[in-house]
Scaffold this motif. Structure first.
Motif: not given
Length: 72
Positions: A43-47, A53-54, A61-62, A71-72
């Motif tokens: 999950l850390g890598a996913v976040i 890549r936002a 999805q956003r 937090h973006w």
């Protein structure tokens, strides 16, 4: 549902589970979340990757990530 959509759904489920348990989405980079079915999600890598890549996310999805207090 294609592979990518399934992966996104699983990643969101892991993030949702983490947020419900911890009350936030500040996930350490090396954190691994284990889903009820035993699936392990980094999950850390996913976040981290999702934030980086936002600009490639769809509005939907956003919005899904924002609903989890991302937090973006």
């Amino acid at each position: 549902m294609g592979r990518r959509e399934q992966a996104r759904a699983v990643n969101l489920a892991a993030a949702r589970q983490f947020r419900e348990r911890e009350g936030h989405l500040r996930v350490p980079r090396k954190a691994v979340e284990v889903l009820p079915d035993g699936t392990e999600i980094k999950l850390g890598a996913v976040i981290d990757n999702t934030r980086r890549r936002a600009d490639k996310l769809t509005d939907q999805q956003r919005a899904q990530w924002t609903a989890l207090s991302m937090h973006w």
